[in-house]
Design a protein around this motif. Structure first.
Motif, PDB file in Angstrom:
ATOM      1  N   VAL A  21       0.838  -1.211   0.000  1.00  0.00           N
ATOM      2  CA  VAL A  21       0.000   0.000   0.000  1.00  0.00           C
ATOM      3  C   VAL A  21       0.871   1.259   0.000  1.00  0.00           C
ATOM      4  CG1 VAL A  21      -1.972  -1.040   1.202  1.00  0.00           C
ATOM      5  CG2 VAL A  21      -0.116  -0.025   2.532  1.00  0.00           C
ATOM      6  N   ASN A  22       0.278   2.363  -0.403  1.00  0.00           N
ATOM      7  CA  ASN A  22       0.996   3.630  -0.395  1.00  0.00           C
ATOM      8  C   ASN A  22       0.579   4.548   0.746  1.00  0.00           C
ATOM      9  OD1 ASN A  22       2.951   3.555  -2.584  1.00  0.00           O
ATOM     10  ND2 ASN A  22       1.166   3.104  -3.837  1.00  0.00           N
ATOM     11  N   PHE A  28      -5.437  -2.642   6.074  1.00  0.00           N
ATOM     12  CA  PHE A  28      -6.377  -3.431   6.899  1.00  0.00           C
ATOM     13  C   PHE A  28      -5.696  -4.098   8.086  1.00  0.00           C
ATOM     14  CE2 PHE A  28     -10.327  -4.568   4.057  1.00  0.00           C
ATOM     15  CZ  PHE A  28     -10.449  -3.243   3.709  1.00  0.00           C
ATOM     16  N   ARG A  29      -4.516  -3.633   8.506  1.00  0.00           N
ATOM     17  CA  ARG A  29      -3.807  -4.321   9.589  1.00  0.00           C
ATOM     18  C   ARG A  29      -4.610  -4.316  10.886  1.00  0.00           C
ATOM     19  NH1 ARG A  29       1.569  -4.820   7.604  1.00  0.00           N
ATOM     20  NH2 ARG A  29       0.988  -5.716   5.607  1.00  0.00           N
ATOM     21  N   ALA A  30      -5.367  -3.232  11.131  1.00  0.00           N
ATOM     22  CA  ALA A  30      -6.099  -3.119  12.391  1.00  0.00           C
ATOM     23  C   ALA A  30      -7.331  -4.021  12.421  1.00  0.00           C
ATOM     24  CB  ALA A  30      -6.509  -1.674  12.636  1.00  0.00           C
ATOM     25  N   VAL A  31      -7.814  -4.445  11.258  1.00  0.00           N
ATOM     26  CA  VAL A  31      -9.039  -5.249  11.228  1.00  0.00           C
ATOM     27  C   VAL A  31      -8.797  -6.646  10.646  1.00  0.00           C
ATOM     28  CG1 VAL A  31     -10.617  -3.296  11.140  1.00  0.00           C
ATOM     29  CG2 VAL A  31      -9.700  -4.220   9.001  1.00  0.00           C
ATOM     30  N   GLY A  32      -7.623  -6.863  10.075  1.00  0.00           N
ATOM     31  CA  GLY A  32      -7.304  -8.151   9.478  1.00  0.00           C
ATOM     32  C   GLY A  32      -7.914  -8.303   8.097  1.00  0.00           C
ATOM     33  N   LEU A 384     -16.828  -6.184  13.662  1.00  0.00           N
ATOM     34  CA  LEU A 384     -17.883  -5.282  13.194  1.00  0.00           C
ATOM     35  C   LEU A 384     -17.602  -4.826  11.759  1.00  0.00           C
ATOM     36  CD1 LEU A 384     -20.408  -3.637  14.282  1.00  0.00           C
ATOM     37  CD2 LEU A 384     -18.819  -1.765  14.646  1.00  0.00           C
ATOM     38  N   PHE A 385     -16.358  -4.425  11.527  1.00  0.00           N
ATOM     39  CA  PHE A 385     -15.938  -3.961  10.202  1.00  0.00           C
ATOM     40  C   PHE A 385     -16.220  -5.037   9.149  1.00  0.00           C
ATOM     41  CE2 PHE A 385     -12.678  -4.250   6.929  1.00  0.00           C
ATOM     42  CZ  PHE A 385     -12.788  -3.020   6.316  1.00  0.00           C
ATOM     43  N   HIS A 386     -15.798  -6.284   9.435  1.00  0.00           N
ATOM     44  CA  HIS A 386     -15.970  -7.350   8.439  1.00  0.00           C
ATOM     45  C   HIS A 386     -17.432  -7.743   8.264  1.00  0.00           C
ATOM     46  CE1 HIS A 386     -11.928  -8.024   7.072  1.00  0.00           C
ATOM     47  NE2 HIS A 386     -11.490  -7.884   8.319  1.00  0.00           N
ATOM     48  N   ALA A 387     -18.212  -7.650   9.350  1.00  0.00           N
ATOM     49  CA  ALA A 387     -19.642  -7.964   9.232  1.00  0.00           C
ATOM     50  C   ALA A 387     -20.356  -6.903   8.388  1.00  0.00           C
ATOM     51  CB  ALA A 387     -20.268  -8.070  10.616  1.00  0.00           C
ATOM     52  N   LEU A 388     -19.915  -5.655   8.490  1.00  0.00           N
ATOM     53  CA  LEU A 388     -20.488  -4.596   7.649  1.00  0.00           C
ATOM     54  C   LEU A 388     -20.070  -4.807   6.193  1.00  0.00           C
ATOM     55  CD1 LEU A 388     -19.919  -1.473   9.952  1.00  0.00           C
ATOM     56  CD2 LEU A 388     -22.144  -2.375   9.223  1.00  0.00           C
ATOM     57  N   PHE A 395     -16.774   0.632   5.906  1.00  0.00           N
ATOM     58  CA  PHE A 395     -16.439   1.489   7.045  1.00  0.00           C
ATOM     59  C   PHE A 395     -14.933   1.641   7.111  1.00  0.00           C
ATOM     60  CE2 PHE A 395     -19.255   2.426  10.925  1.00  0.00           C
ATOM     61  CZ  PHE A 395     -20.294   2.881  10.140  1.00  0.00           C
ATOM     62  N   PRO A 396     -14.408   2.624   7.865  1.00  0.00           N
ATOM     63  CA  PRO A 396     -12.958   2.738   7.966  1.00  0.00           C
ATOM     64  C   PRO A 396     -12.348   1.484   8.597  1.00  0.00           C
ATOM     65  CG  PRO A 396     -14.063   4.495   9.220  1.00  0.00           C
ATOM     66  CD  PRO A 396     -15.125   3.684   8.584  1.00  0.00           C
ATOM     67  N   PRO A 397     -11.223   1.015   8.051  1.00  0.00           N
ATOM     68  CA  PRO A 397     -10.601  -0.208   8.568  1.00  0.00           C
ATOM     69  C   PRO A 397      -9.769   0.040   9.827  1.00  0.00           C
ATOM     70  CG  PRO A 397      -9.406   0.584   6.650  1.00  0.00           C
ATOM     71  CD  PRO A 397     -10.575   1.503   6.832  1.00  0.00           C
ATOM     72  N   SER A 398     -10.259   0.871  10.710  1.00  0.00           N
ATOM     73  CA  SER A 398      -9.597   1.127  11.992  1.00  0.00           C
ATOM     74  C   SER A 398     -10.603   1.744  12.948  1.00  0.00           C
ATOM     75  CB  SER A 398      -8.425   2.092  11.811  1.00  0.00           C
ATOM     76  OG  SER A 398      -8.117   2.716  13.061  1.00  0.00           O
TER      77      SER A 398
END
Ligand SMILES: *Cc1c(COP(=O)(O)O)cnc(C)c1O
Length: 429
Positions: A21-22, A28-32, A384-388, A395-398
């Motif tokens: 990534v740039n 997505f490190r915070a959400v996997g 929550l992020f992945h379920a959305l 949603f924001p990945p953090s």
């Protein structure tokens, strides 16, 4: 859910781009999971490389206040590009965008364009040091001002923390002139000014802090800050890179009724192209080269395509009573989400300012300072992020990032979000 095209692109990306990534949060490190590669945007939607469509609440982290690929912005960009993309010489677009910024923002007379928010804050700080002849910069724990060396400073505990770099590659000597204080704490500010007031060139703050969740400040805290900086001859810099042209035509300054000495802009001001800006009264801005002794420059600064994008964006906002509509949209989002959150199986608090909102997963209410999220709550946000995402909601990945509404969002989208969130909360519990 599998995303074969995104996965293949990510594998190729990791070979040739560090981390694939740039900009780190995209990974997505915070959400996997695997970051989605985006093929196109349409209004309030993103479409990924596998052809899946998502209702977007990130908006490229702020710039896309009109939504993706807004026809007027695309037309303005295309028309400008057809006449050439950069001249390395002045063009009319710079004057036109500058006139709009000066007319909109309280107390400023001149503006200089750069190519990112980072550059805008970096340059405003150089100017503040030049005009005051002082070295120290004060920032607040949890506020982000781009990735310039002297602002990449972690907050430690205690009232005023001596700047310690929060990134490798930043010498302590560089951050030795940075002081970090907690938000929401007049006593810490008083103490710092009492000790070092005569050496402080500027205090920089996001007037509505939006990079550590959303941490709206008490008005008394901000007015105290305004008073102290004035009393000690230090400049107050409002970093309006997120809030500028989003929370009101005159940014957070207008909304709060507090005038900074200098303001910085980014994100919305370029309408999706790389534009940043810093602005202030003529008397301060005159210190910049070529009139003054403070050097600042940029090969692509004020380029005609980026200026056209910014102008089209601001004009569309102004013409359609955009700021009022964004406010209404924010209130509607709040109304749709509140009952869902009240029924949530774990603590979730909605924080909203205009078209910015944040779901705080902190126990015991939303914080006003940058407190870290408990590990269990971070893990919950990941679920929550992945379920959305699985329901087509981006949603924001953090857990520390705010959500952005745009004028492309409709009432029906907010209902979709409310329903999706209800299911996602159950999954994340
Ligand atoms: C995004 C941001 C920046 C940095 O802007 P870039 O264009 O990413 O360099 C600076 N300040 C604030 C408040 C921001 O949100």
């Amino acid at each position: 859910m599998s995303h074969p095209h995104s996965e293949a692109l990510y594998a190729r990306a990791r070979a040739v781009i560090p981390g694939g990534v740039n900009s780190p949060v995209r990974a997505f490190r915070a959400v996997g999971g695997t970051p989605l590669f985006i093929a196109r945007g349409e209004g309030q939607f993103l479409v990924d490389a596998d052809g899946r469509r998502y209702l977007d609440f990130v908006g490229s982290w702020g710039p896309l206040i009109l939504g993706h690929a807004h026809p007027e912005v695309i037309e303005a960009i295309s028309a400008a590009a057809a006449h050439g993309t950069t001249f390395g010489a002045p063009c009319a677009g710079e004057v036109e965008l500058a006139e709009r910024v000066v007319a909109a923002y309280p107390g400023i007379e001149q503006v200089r364009f750069v190519s990112s928010g980072t550059e805008a804050v970096m340059s405003a700080i150089r100017l503040a040091r030049a005009v005051t002849g002082r070295d120290l910069i004060v920032k607040f724990s949890g506020c982000y001002h781009g990735h310039a060396d002297h602002l990449l400073v972690a907050a430690g505990s205690g009232l005023a923390t001596f700047g310690r770099p929060s990134s490798a590659g930043v010498p302590e000597a560089f951050t030795g002139c940075t002081r970090v204080v907690p938000l929401d704490d007049e006593a810490a500010l008083e103490e710092l000014f009492a000790a070092e007031g005569a050496r402080i060139a500027a205090v920089v703050i996001e007037p509505v802090p939006a990079n550590h969740g959303l941490l709206p400040q008490r008005h008394e805290f901000l007015t105290r800050l305004r008073m102290l900086t004035r009393a000690h001859g230090a400049l107050l810099i409002f970093d309006e890179v997120i809030s500028g042209f989003r929370l009101a035509r005159g940014g957070a300054a207008e909304r709060l009724g507090i005038r900074p000495d200098l303001a910085t802009f980014g994100k919305v001001i370029g309408g999706g192209l790389p534009v940043g800006a810093f602005a202030g009264p003529r008397q301060l801005m005159a210190r910049l080269a070529p009139d003054g002794d403070t050097y600042q420059a940029g090969t692509l600064s004020g380029n005609p395509v980026a200026m056209a994008s910014g102008i089209a964006t601001l004009d569309a906002l102004a013409r359609g009573n955009g700021w009022q509509r964004l406010e209404t949209l924010g209130a509607e989002a709040e109304e749709a989400l509140r009952p869902v959150l009240a029924r949530a199986p774990f603590p979730v608090h909605l924080v909203r300012v205009g078209s910015l909102f944040w779901l705080s997963l902190h126990e015991g209410g939303a914080p006003r300072t940058a407190v870290p999220l408990a590990a269990a709550a971070s893990a919950r946000y990941g679920r929550l992020f992945h379920a959305l995402l699985a329901q087509g909601i981006y949603f924001p990945p953090s857990a520390y990032e705010a959500c952005f509404l745009s004028l492309a969002h409709r009432d029906v989208d907010l209902q979709t979000l409310a329903r999706g969130l209800e299911r996602a909360l159950a999954t994340a519990a």
